[in-house]
Design a protein around this motif. Structure first.
Motif, mmCIF file in Angstrom:
data_model
loop_
_atom_site.group_PDB
_atom_site.id
_atom_site.type_symbol
_atom_site.label_atom_id
_atom_site.label_comp_id
_atom_site.label_asym_id
_atom_site.label_seq_id
_atom_site.Cartn_x
_atom_site.Cartn_y
_atom_site.Cartn_z
ATOM 1 N N PRO A 1 0.844 -1.170 0.017
ATOM 2 C CA PRO A 1 0.390 -0.121 0.094
ATOM 3 C C PRO A 1 0.838 0.896 -0.134
ATOM 4 O O PRO A 1 0.644 2.543 -0.818
ATOM 5 N N ARG A 2 2.066 1.164 0.810
ATOM 6 C CA ARG A 2 3.197 2.314 0.630
ATOM 7 C C ARG A 2 3.936 2.625 -0.688
ATOM 8 O O ARG A 2 3.410 3.892 -1.154
ATOM 9 N N ILE A 3 3.810 1.754 -1.671
ATOM 10 C CA ILE A 3 4.551 1.616 -2.828
ATOM 11 C C ILE A 3 3.597 2.407 -3.805
ATOM 12 O O ILE A 3 3.559 2.947 -4.606
ATOM 13 N N ARG A 4 2.345 1.885 -3.391
ATOM 14 C CA ARG A 4 1.080 2.025 -4.114
ATOM 15 C C ARG A 4 0.994 3.750 -3.981
ATOM 16 O O ARG A 4 0.351 4.705 -4.838
ATOM 17 N N ARG A 5 0.826 3.905 -2.623
ATOM 18 C CA ARG A 5 0.720 6.175 -2.276
ATOM 19 C C ARG A 5 1.975 6.405 -2.954
ATOM 20 O O ARG A 5 1.705 7.984 -3.358
ATOM 21 N N LYS A 6 2.891 6.362 -2.388
ATOM 22 C CA LYS A 6 4.337 6.569 -3.095
ATOM 23 C C LYS A 6 4.526 7.119 -3.901
ATOM 24 O O LYS A 6 5.204 7.507 -4.548
ATOM 25 N N GLY A 7 3.952 6.005 -5.365
ATOM 26 C CA GLY A 7 4.154 6.027 -6.787
ATOM 27 C C GLY A 7 5.459 5.783 -7.323
ATOM 28 O O GLY A 7 6.426 6.283 -7.866
ATOM 29 N N PHE A 8 6.541 4.103 -6.988
ATOM 30 C CA PHE A 8 7.996 4.164 -6.451
ATOM 31 C C PHE A 8 8.059 3.647 -7.491
ATOM 32 O O PHE A 8 9.016 2.653 -8.198
ATOM 33 N N LEU A 9 7.041 2.812 -8.454
ATOM 34 C CA LEU A 9 7.403 1.621 -9.401
ATOM 35 C C LEU A 9 7.254 2.507 -11.035
ATOM 36 O O LEU A 9 7.201 2.975 -11.523
ATOM 37 N N LYS A 10 8.876 3.068 -10.850
ATOM 38 C CA LYS A 10 9.254 3.387 -12.140
ATOM 39 C C LYS A 10 10.489 2.945 -12.250
ATOM 40 O O LYS A 10 11.214 2.791 -12.038
ATOM 41 N N TRP A 11 10.786 3.024 -13.284
ATOM 42 C CA TRP A 11 12.251 1.700 -14.061
ATOM 43 C C TRP A 11 13.031 2.358 -13.324
ATOM 44 O O TRP A 11 14.014 1.745 -12.843
ATOM 45 N N ASP A 12 13.366 3.896 -13.588
ATOM 46 C CA ASP A 12 15.184 4.317 -13.360
ATOM 47 C C ASP A 12 15.014 4.450 -11.910
ATOM 48 O O ASP A 12 15.630 4.548 -10.664
ATOM 49 N N THR A 13 13.334 4.258 -11.150
ATOM 50 C CA THR A 13 13.141 4.095 -9.329
ATOM 51 C C THR A 13 14.331 3.072 -9.257
ATOM 52 O O THR A 13 14.293 2.390 -7.931
ATOM 53 N N LEU A 14 13.179 1.716 -9.991
ATOM 54 C CA LEU A 14 13.089 0.428 -9.343
ATOM 55 C C LEU A 14 15.135 -0.238 -9.943
ATOM 56 O O LEU A 14 14.666 -1.279 -9.072
ATOM 57 N N ILE A 15 15.764 0.327 -10.202
ATOM 58 C CA ILE A 15 16.604 -0.831 -11.422
ATOM 59 C C ILE A 15 17.804 -0.837 -9.769
ATOM 60 O O ILE A 15 18.162 -1.889 -10.295
ATOM 61 N N PHE A 16 17.362 0.365 -8.838
ATOM 62 C CA PHE A 16 18.608 -0.038 -7.628
ATOM 63 C C PHE A 16 17.780 -0.732 -6.904
ATOM 64 O O PHE A 16 19.224 -1.415 -6.328
ATOM 65 N N PRO A 17 16.535 -1.315 -6.360
ATOM 66 C CA PRO A 17 16.203 -2.364 -5.679
ATOM 67 C C PRO A 17 16.449 -3.553 -6.043
ATOM 68 O O PRO A 17 17.042 -4.566 -5.525
ATOM 69 N N LEU A 18 16.257 -3.899 -7.497
ATOM 70 C CA LEU A 18 15.996 -4.901 -8.081
ATOM 71 C C LEU A 18 18.009 -5.249 -8.241
ATOM 72 O O LEU A 18 17.546 -6.615 -8.423
ATOM 73 N N ALA A 19 18.527 -4.454 -8.676
ATOM 74 C CA ALA A 19 19.919 -4.639 -8.502
ATOM 75 C C ALA A 19 20.265 -4.884 -7.753
ATOM 76 O O ALA A 19 21.063 -6.229 -7.648
ATOM 77 N N ALA A 20 19.854 -4.578 -5.958
ATOM 78 C CA ALA A 20 20.834 -4.893 -4.759
ATOM 79 C C ALA A 20 20.169 -6.241 -4.583
ATOM 80 O O ALA A 20 20.771 -7.073 -3.988
ATOM 81 N N GLY A 21 19.048 -6.760 -5.283
ATOM 82 C CA GLY A 21 18.784 -7.709 -4.844
ATOM 83 C C GLY A 21 18.731 -8.939 -6.080
ATOM 84 O O GLY A 21 19.633 -9.590 -5.107
ATOM 85 N N VAL A 22 19.540 -9.131 -7.329
ATOM 86 C CA VAL A 22 20.843 -9.935 -7.571
ATOM 87 C C VAL A 22 22.266 -9.768 -6.746
ATOM 88 O O VAL A 22 23.211 -10.647 -6.446
#
Length: 311
Positions: free
Chosen positions: A68-89
């Motif tokens: 719910p917090r992600i939906r409110r804040k609007g973090f679902l943009k590729w230039d933002t998501l790339i960092f936690p996704l890469a950190a997960g790898v």
């Protein structure tokens, strides 16, 4: 309006109480992290399977609080998501190699060698980001490399069968450093909890892929092993990060950073009664020198950020 002596005393007590809560949270976080390799050792399953369930269960548990917090804040943009996704790898490689290393060497060796990641972080920042490093960094670097060499040399001389596990643990530290470097950039664009959740989700997905490629089964383990999986997720993944994040909000980094160096020491001490491990003199001396070197490197990096106003 003047403040009475009684009000000043109450204020001091409140601050002291808050600090004690923060110190308690910091110790709890370090203790939870110290248990992490022991969960891998206790599980009657390949280390990479324990790492997968640790990430998967943590992702599921945190989802109702984060989505719910992600939906409110609007973090679902590729230039933002790339960092936690890469950190997960990076985290998936780190945990996959490190947890596998525990199967082939001591808990103490695997944890110590994995925690030399600040060396690679600082060197990367110096070479690619042109950061200037203080003299204490070079002292810490020499101490860390000398201490780690002593630990590796002790394994080669007295337990050659540990050599493969030590190399895996050392390799994992490179990916641990990658996680730090990516997160250092990515946290500028995303809050802690959403970042942690997306990173953990990415890591779980990668670990699932690795187990599939290696044909490692994810089911068929004992009930006690599944309890260990759950404990690793709740204690070492969710609990540790929550307590340490809380302490970082209440205590200066100059207190938190040196305290984190105690984690490998606590792990090694816990492994003696809980995992039946015995430390050789080479491991003890090399480990202490390595930890002192890591401490100096952390101080050098911390001073740099304090001067530059970095996160």
């Amino acid at each position: 309006m003047a403040i009475t002596e009684g009000e000043m005393i109450n204020t001091d007590l409140a601050v002291q109480k808050t600090n004690w809560h923060a110190y308690g949270a910091l110790f709890a976080g370090v203790f939870a992290l110290a248990l992490s390799p022991l969960f891998v050792r206790f599980a009657d399953a390949p280390g990479i399977v324990t790492s997968f369930y640790r990430m998967l269960i943590a992702t599921i548990f945190l989802a109702p609080f984060v989505i719910p917090r992600i939906r409110r804040k609007g973090f679902l943009k590729w230039d933002t998501l790339i960092f936690p996704l890469a950190a997960g790898v990076f985290t998936s490689f780190d945990h996959g190699l490190w947890s596998t290393a525990i199967e082939f060497t001591t808990v103490a060796n695997a944890t110590l060698l994995n925690n030399i990641s600040p060396v690679w972080v600082a060197l990367f920042a110096m070479i690619f980001w042109k950061e200037k490093l203080a003299g204490r960094f070079w002292v810490g670097l020499l101490a860390t490399l000398a201490g780690a060499s002593a630990v590796l040399g002790s394994s080669i001389l007295y337990r050659p069968d540990f050599q493969g596990g030590d190399i895996l643990a050392l390799s994992s530290s490179l990916f641990y450093a990658g996680y730090y470097l990516v997160t250092q950039k990515g946290r500028k664009f995303m809050d802690t909890l959403p970042y942690l959740w997306i990173m953990t989700l990415s890591s779980a997905f990668c670990l699932f892929a690795y187990t599939g490629l290696a044909s490692i089964p994810l089911t068929g383990y004992t009930q006690n092993t599944y309890i260990v999986f759950l404990s690793a997720a709740l204690v070492s993944q969710i609990g540790a990060y929550f307590f340490i994040t809380y302490s970082l909000g209440k205590l200066p980094a100059s207190v938190v950073t040196p305290t984190m160096v105690a984690q490998p020491i606590l792990t090694a001490l816990l492994a003696i009664p809980l995992a039946g491990e015995v430390l050789g003199m080479g491991q003890i001396i090399g480990g202490l020198v390595t930890l002192w070197g890591i401490y100096m490197i952390n101080l050098a990096r911390q001073s740099k950020f304090a001067r530059s106003g970095g996160i």
